[in-house]
Motif scaffolding. Structure first.
Motif, PDB file in Angstrom:
ATOM      1  N   ASP A   1       0.714  -1.014   0.109  1.00  0.00           N
ATOM      2  CA  ASP A   1      -0.016   0.017  -0.070  1.00  0.00           C
ATOM      3  C   ASP A   1       0.798   1.264  -0.162  1.00  0.00           C
ATOM      4  O   ASP A   1       0.457   2.569  -0.326  1.00  0.00           O
ATOM      5  CB  ASP A   1      -0.857   0.045   1.358  1.00  0.00           C
ATOM      6  CG  ASP A   1      -1.677  -1.317   1.458  1.00  0.00           C
ATOM      7  OD1 ASP A   1      -2.615  -1.324   0.662  1.00  0.00           O
ATOM      8  OD2 ASP A   1      -1.529  -2.172   2.201  1.00  0.00           O
TER       9      ASP A   1
ATOM     10  N   ASP B   1      -6.085  -1.224 -13.550  1.00  0.00           N
ATOM     11  CA  ASP B   1      -7.162  -2.061 -12.800  1.00  0.00           C
ATOM     12  C   ASP B   1      -8.249  -2.680 -13.443  1.00  0.00           C
ATOM     13  O   ASP B   1      -8.412  -2.155 -14.618  1.00  0.00           O
ATOM     14  CB  ASP B   1      -7.088  -1.629 -11.348  1.00  0.00           C
ATOM     15  CG  ASP B   1      -7.959  -0.481 -11.332  1.00  0.00           C
ATOM     16  OD1 ASP B   1      -8.679  -0.031 -12.325  1.00  0.00           O
ATOM     17  OD2 ASP B   1      -8.141   0.237 -10.158  1.00  0.00           O
TER      18      ASP B   1
ATOM     19  N   ARG C   1      -8.665   1.996 -13.844  1.00  0.00           N
ATOM     20  CA  ARG C   1      -7.586   3.266 -13.410  1.00  0.00           C
ATOM     21  C   ARG C   1      -6.235   2.682 -13.475  1.00  0.00           C
ATOM     22  O   ARG C   1      -5.879   1.506 -13.568  1.00  0.00           O
ATOM     23  CB  ARG C   1      -7.853   3.159 -11.852  1.00  0.00           C
ATOM     24  CG  ARG C   1      -9.349   3.946 -11.701  1.00  0.00           C
ATOM     25  CD  ARG C   1      -9.295   3.990 -10.138  1.00  0.00           C
ATOM     26  NE  ARG C   1      -9.701   2.471  -9.745  1.00  0.00           N
ATOM     27  CZ  ARG C   1     -10.718   2.240  -9.133  1.00  0.00           C
ATOM     28  NH1 ARG C   1     -11.836   2.987  -8.652  1.00  0.00           N
ATOM     29  NH2 ARG C   1     -10.838   0.837  -8.572  1.00  0.00           N
TER      30      ARG C   1
ATOM     31  N   GLY D   1      -4.051   4.452  -5.643  1.00  0.00           N
ATOM     32  CA  GLY D   1      -4.353   4.005  -4.440  1.00  0.00           C
ATOM     33  C   GLY D   1      -3.170   3.702  -3.644  1.00  0.00           C
ATOM     34  O   GLY D   1      -3.314   3.261  -2.428  1.00  0.00           O
ATOM     35  N   LYS D   2      -2.142   3.788  -4.225  1.00  0.00           N
ATOM     36  CA  LYS D   2      -1.022   3.458  -3.496  1.00  0.00           C
ATOM     37  C   LYS D   2      -0.185   4.942  -3.064  1.00  0.00           C
ATOM     38  O   LYS D   2      -0.267   5.855  -3.880  1.00  0.00           O
ATOM     39  CB  LYS D   2       0.166   2.734  -4.230  1.00  0.00           C
ATOM     40  CG  LYS D   2      -0.389   1.176  -4.516  1.00  0.00           C
ATOM     41  CD  LYS D   2       0.542   0.400  -5.335  1.00  0.00           C
ATOM     42  CE  LYS D   2      -0.060  -0.814  -5.723  1.00  0.00           C
ATOM     43  NZ  LYS D   2      -0.268  -1.747  -4.455  1.00  0.00           N
TER      44      LYS D   2
ATOM     45  N   LEU E   1      -7.436   5.520   1.330  1.00  0.00           N
ATOM     46  CA  LEU E   1      -7.373   5.054  -0.045  1.00  0.00           C
ATOM     47  C   LEU E   1      -7.827   3.556  -0.104  1.00  0.00           C
ATOM     48  O   LEU E   1      -8.380   3.069  -0.970  1.00  0.00           O
ATOM     49  CB  LEU E   1      -6.140   5.245  -0.724  1.00  0.00           C
ATOM     50  CG  LEU E   1      -5.445   6.587  -1.119  1.00  0.00           C
ATOM     51  CD1 LEU E   1      -4.318   6.740  -1.753  1.00  0.00           C
ATOM     52  CD2 LEU E   1      -6.822   7.274  -2.184  1.00  0.00           C
TER      53      LEU E   1
ATOM     54  N   GLN F   1     -11.149   4.129  -2.767  1.00  0.00           N
ATOM     55  CA  GLN F   1     -10.284   4.305  -3.800  1.00  0.00           C
ATOM     56  C   GLN F   1     -10.694   5.551  -4.873  1.00  0.00           C
ATOM     57  O   GLN F   1     -11.803   5.798  -5.078  1.00  0.00           O
ATOM     58  CB  GLN F   1     -10.342   3.001  -4.838  1.00  0.00           C
ATOM     59  CG  GLN F   1      -9.451   2.985  -6.332  1.00  0.00           C
ATOM     60  CD  GLN F   1      -8.076   3.366  -6.066  1.00  0.00           C
ATOM     61  OE1 GLN F   1      -7.757   4.367  -5.765  1.00  0.00           O
ATOM     62  NE2 GLN F   1      -7.185   2.146  -6.377  1.00  0.00           N
ATOM     63  N   TYR F   2      -9.827   6.024  -5.683  1.00  0.00           N
ATOM     64  CA  TYR F   2     -10.214   6.907  -6.458  1.00  0.00           C
ATOM     65  C   TYR F   2     -11.056   6.523  -7.577  1.00  0.00           C
ATOM     66  O   TYR F   2     -11.118   5.320  -7.999  1.00  0.00           O
ATOM     67  CB  TYR F   2      -8.790   7.382  -7.444  1.00  0.00           C
ATOM     68  CG  TYR F   2      -7.529   8.248  -6.737  1.00  0.00           C
ATOM     69  CD1 TYR F   2      -8.018   9.590  -6.106  1.00  0.00           C
ATOM     70  CD2 TYR F   2      -6.567   7.731  -5.970  1.00  0.00           C
ATOM     71  CE1 TYR F   2      -6.979  10.158  -5.280  1.00  0.00           C
ATOM     72  CE2 TYR F   2      -5.622   8.387  -5.881  1.00  0.00           C
ATOM     73  CZ  TYR F   2      -5.775   9.597  -5.132  1.00  0.00           C
ATOM     74  OH  TYR F   2      -4.879  10.402  -4.431  1.00  0.00           O
TER      75      TYR F   2
END
Length: 202
Positions: free
Chosen positions: A74, A106, A110, A115-116, A193, A197-198
């Motif tokens: 992460d 993903d 995205r 998310g990281k 996140l 998530q975005y």
């Protein structure tokens, strides 16, 4: 799920040589552990990471195994020494290999690194830490990593002297404070996140 961190140490010195970069990386992982983040450290120079901008450059390339650790984490921690005012050549190679992630997505379309979270750390007995952090942040953000507030820590020794970070009797308060803040904010942002998530693009 507990958060995970991978620290890539970009020292030019292979193990088992002592390394200021590895010391600062471990201190960051130790701080992250206080926020329930498990960590793993990889000294990149110990591995045969081939030049290139692909996920796998073949012919014994060991980047794919390191990449798996980055993908599973992460939080990515990159720590580099300063050489001639710049990050090490090992660090530059890591950034070049991460360039391959620009074409990875993903299931929602995205960029794969969305998310990281990424944080940076720099050591050296010459100027250059701010410039190196700026370069790292730009490259990591382009790749899709999120940068937390005050997401870096560094130590600059006296110019043209031979004292290394690992030679200090104790960690300076300013470095400890910056390391603690970077770890705390990275863990906080990564947890947010992980839960939210975005959004995917249309």
């Amino acid at each position: 799920m507990p958060l995970r961190a991978t620290a890539l140490v970009c020292s030019l010195k292979p193990s088992p040589a002592r390394s200021s970069s590895q010391l600062l990386a471990q201190q960051l992982l130790d701080e992250l552990a206080t926020h329930d983040v498990t960590g793993e450290l990889v000294r990149v120079v110990d591995h045969d990471v081939r030049p290139g901008v692909e996920k796998d450059m073949g012919d014994g390339d060991e980047w794919p195994a390191i990449r798996e650790k980055v993908v599973a984490a992460d939080i990515l921690v990159i720590v580099t020494p300063t050489w001639m005012g710049h990050p090490s050549s090992v660090c530059q190679r890591v950034l070049e290999r991460l360039d391959a992630e620009l074409s990875e997505t993903d299931a929602a379309g995205r960029p794969a690194m969305f998310g990281k979270v990424a944080v940076a750390a720099v050591v050296g007995n010459e100027d250059g830490a701010h410039k190196i952090v700026a370069d790292l942040f730009q490259a990591l953000n382009d790749t899709g990593f999120s940068i937390p507030a005050q997401g870096c820590t560094y130590w600059n020794g006296e110019a043209m002297q031979t004292v290394d970070y690992q030679d200090l009797d104790e960690t300076p308060d300013a470095v400890s404070s910056a390391t603690s803040t970077a770890a705390r904010n990275a863990a906080h942002l990564a947890a947010l996140l992980a839960k939210d998530q975005y959004p995917a693009g249309s």
